[in-house]
Design an enzyme around this catalytic site. Structure first.
Site, PDB file in Angstrom:
ATOM      1  N   HIS A  16       0.890  -1.172   0.000  1.00  0.00           N
ATOM      2  CA  HIS A  16       0.000   0.000   0.000  1.00  0.00           C
ATOM      3  C   HIS A  16       0.925   1.219   0.000  1.00  0.00           C
ATOM      4  CE1 HIS A  16      -2.250  -3.036   2.384  1.00  0.00           C
ATOM      5  NE2 HIS A  16      -3.335  -2.528   1.847  1.00  0.00           N
ATOM      6  N   ASP A  33       2.417   2.003   3.313  1.00  0.00           N
ATOM      7  CA  ASP A  33       3.291   1.028   3.989  1.00  0.00           C
ATOM      8  C   ASP A  33       4.734   1.483   3.839  1.00  0.00           C
ATOM      9  OD1 ASP A  33       1.051  -0.617   4.210  1.00  0.00           O
ATOM     10  OD2 ASP A  33       1.585  -1.818   2.447  1.00  0.00           O
ATOM     11  N   GLU A  55     -10.480  -7.059  -4.626  1.00  0.00           N
ATOM     12  CA  GLU A  55     -10.300  -8.116  -3.622  1.00  0.00           C
ATOM     13  C   GLU A  55     -11.569  -8.241  -2.788  1.00  0.00           C
ATOM     14  OE1 GLU A  55      -6.565  -8.061  -1.488  1.00  0.00           O
ATOM     15  OE2 GLU A  55      -7.578  -8.799   0.305  1.00  0.00           O
ATOM     16  N   HIS A  97     -10.566 -14.385   3.467  1.00  0.00           N
ATOM     17  CA  HIS A  97     -11.820 -13.686   3.151  1.00  0.00           C
ATOM     18  C   HIS A  97     -12.881 -14.678   2.678  1.00  0.00           C
ATOM     19  CE1 HIS A  97      -9.386  -9.724   2.421  1.00  0.00           C
ATOM     20  NE2 HIS A  97      -9.216 -10.230   3.622  1.00  0.00           N
ATOM     21  N   ASP A 140      -4.291 -13.847  -2.528  1.00  0.00           N
ATOM     22  CA  ASP A 140      -3.643 -13.528  -1.260  1.00  0.00           C
ATOM     23  C   ASP A 140      -3.592 -14.821  -0.457  1.00  0.00           C
ATOM     24  OD1 ASP A 140      -3.015 -10.975  -1.836  1.00  0.00           O
ATOM     25  OD2 ASP A 140      -4.290 -10.038  -0.325  1.00  0.00           O
ATOM     26  N   ASP A 163      -5.388 -13.624   9.137  1.00  0.00           N
ATOM     27  CA  ASP A 163      -4.224 -13.518   8.234  1.00  0.00           C
ATOM     28  C   ASP A 163      -3.059 -14.397   8.675  1.00  0.00           C
ATOM     29  OD1 ASP A 163      -5.547 -11.770   6.587  1.00  0.00           O
ATOM     30  OD2 ASP A 163      -4.471  -9.986   7.229  1.00  0.00           O
TER      31      ASP A 163
END
Ligand code: XLS
Ligand code: CA
Ligand code: CA
Length: 438
Positions: free
Chosen positions: A101, A104, A232, A271, A296, A309
């Site tokens: 991102h 980040d 996403e 997700h 991902d 995650d």
């Protein structure tokens, strides 16, 4: 330059017999599986936000992670050191790609101008490091969810100034992604959803989201960004209901707003779990609709209702994922991005290595099992046989559009009693186990 991980040398493939926790047992980048090397099949990517920027903070406590690039006061100096650490890590891990991102990379400034200046400085460092190491950018994105300005949404905010601000951030993130040769650009709608319909104009919010994405497509064309656009899906968290709930709702949205020719999906395993689907379900739905773009690669916890995650270590799941990916003809220009973080208690720098090794080996093993399964044709042959009534007789006439209700009714009235075959679920599950244990 400082060596940020002095205790680790380049992680090497040592084979399944190895007991060295700092070696690959299955991931052997040069090994050919079918028509490609493992490196080409798997296209592993490091998620900058978890591996480099995250620190283990949660709702109940502060950061726990020891990060040798985080021990200075000036946040820009941290950002510079982090960039070097990122490339040292990717080199040592043999990970060819990364994703980020915008923020980040560098801290947000007081103003948008300062934010862009901070990011630009780090992008220049990263560009040099990419040239030196040959590492590549899988995708870029903009963080349109962390700052309080996004509390009611970004492209779906009730406030038009937030929409404009978000457009400026995506514009810049697209320019950076292009500059760094990014192969994809991801939209994850962090705050694009709602908490209650009592205060929400759902129609306007969805129209605005589509307007935003059309503007992104137009701008990408204008600057000659050739990467693949990805959405996403995620059903909930942070908002109670996210508009990009799952792949099926994303596709309906894309079709409703004439966006389907420009977008594919980036499917995250965790997700899928949150949406009440299996990872394989999401991959299958995307694949059969021609929109499987990237992945991902993580895993959730079925006992927890939130986005944990975790690193993907479940070989059954990675096998069925690789099965879909092979049937898709691969993921390129997408890849397998480790949107995953070591647990808060796995706080030492070396845990970053153990966790990525675990994920890479789980996918490498999954790839090999899935490849053997596909080569044998055992599953595909069973399915072909199960649907065989559609290839001859009345089934073929239905498929070819030769009959309607009148003809079908006449057929059913004179037909013999119907005999069904078994679905053989347990037999098939045991076939999968045979391949896994071989
Ligand atoms: C959060 C998402 C996010 C996207 C990129 O749950 O997974 O990290 O991948 O914005
Ligand atoms: Ca993700
Ligand atoms: Ca997630």
């Amino acid at each position: 330059m400082k060596d940020f991980f002095p205790e680790v040398t380049k992680i090497q493939y040592e084979g399944a017999q190895s007991k060295n926790p700092l070696a690959f047992r299955y991931y052997n980048p040069e090994e050919v599986v079918g028509d490609k090397t493992m490196e080409e099949h798997l296209r592993f990517s490091m998620a900058y936000w978890h591996t480099m920027t995250g620190g283990g903070q949660d709702m109940f406590g502060v950061n726990t992670a020891i990060r040798p690039w985080g021990d200075v006061k000036d946040p820009m100096e941290v950002a510079r050191m982090r960039a070097y650490a990122a490339f040292e890590f990717m080199e040592k891990m043999q990970i060819p790609y990364f994703c980020f991102h915008d923020i980040d990379l560098a801290p947000e400034g007081e103003t948008l101008q300062e934010t862009f200046r901070n990011i630009d400085e780090i992008v220049a460092i990263i560009k040099d490091l990419m040239a030196q190491t040959g590492k590549k950018l899988l995708w870029g994105t903009a963080n349109l969810f962390g700052h309080p300005r996004f509390m009611h949404g970004a492209a779906t905010s009730p406030n038009a100034d937030v929409f404009a601000y978000s457009a400026a951030r995506v514009k810049r993130a697209l320019e950076i992604t292009k500059e760094l040769g990014g192969e994809n650009y991801v939209f994850w709608g962090g705050r694009e959803g709602y908490e209650t319909l009592l205060n929400t104009d759902m129609k306007l919010e969805l129209d605005n989201l589509a307007r935003f994405l059309h503007m992104a497509v137009e701008y990408a064309q204008e600057i000659g960004f050739k990467g693949q656009f990805l959405i996403e899906p995620k059903p909930k968290e942070p908002t109670k209901h996210q508009y990009d709930f799952d792949t099926q709702s994303v596709l309906a949205f894309l079709k409703a707003y004439d966006l389907d020719k420009y977008f594919k999906v980036n499917i995250e395993a965790n997700h899928a779990t949150l949406a009440g689907h299996t990872f394989q379900h999401e991959l299958r739905y995307a694949r059969i609709n021609g929109i499987l773009g990237s992945v991902d690669a993580n895993q959730g916890d079925e006992l927890l209702g939130w986005d944990t995650d975790q690193f993907p270590t479940n070989v059954y799941v990675t096998t069925m994922a690789m099965y879909e990916i092979l049937l898709n003809g691969g993921l390129a220009p997408g890849g397998l991005n480790f949107d995953a973080k070591p647990r808060r208690g796995s706080h030492e720098p070396i845990d970053l290595f153990y966790s990525h090794i675990a994920g890479m080996d789980a996918f490498a093993r999954g790839l090999k099992v899935a490849h053997r399964l596909l080569e044998s044709g055992e599953l595909e042959n069973f399915i072909a046989e199960r649907y065989q009534s559609w290839t001859t007789g009345i089934g073929k006439k239905i498929v070819d559009g030769e009959v309607g209700f009148k003809e079908l009714s006449e057929y059913a009235l004179q037909n013999k009693p119907i005999v069904l075959s078994s679905g053989r679920q347990e037999m098939l599950e045991n076939i999968i186990n045979r391949y896994l244990f071989e």
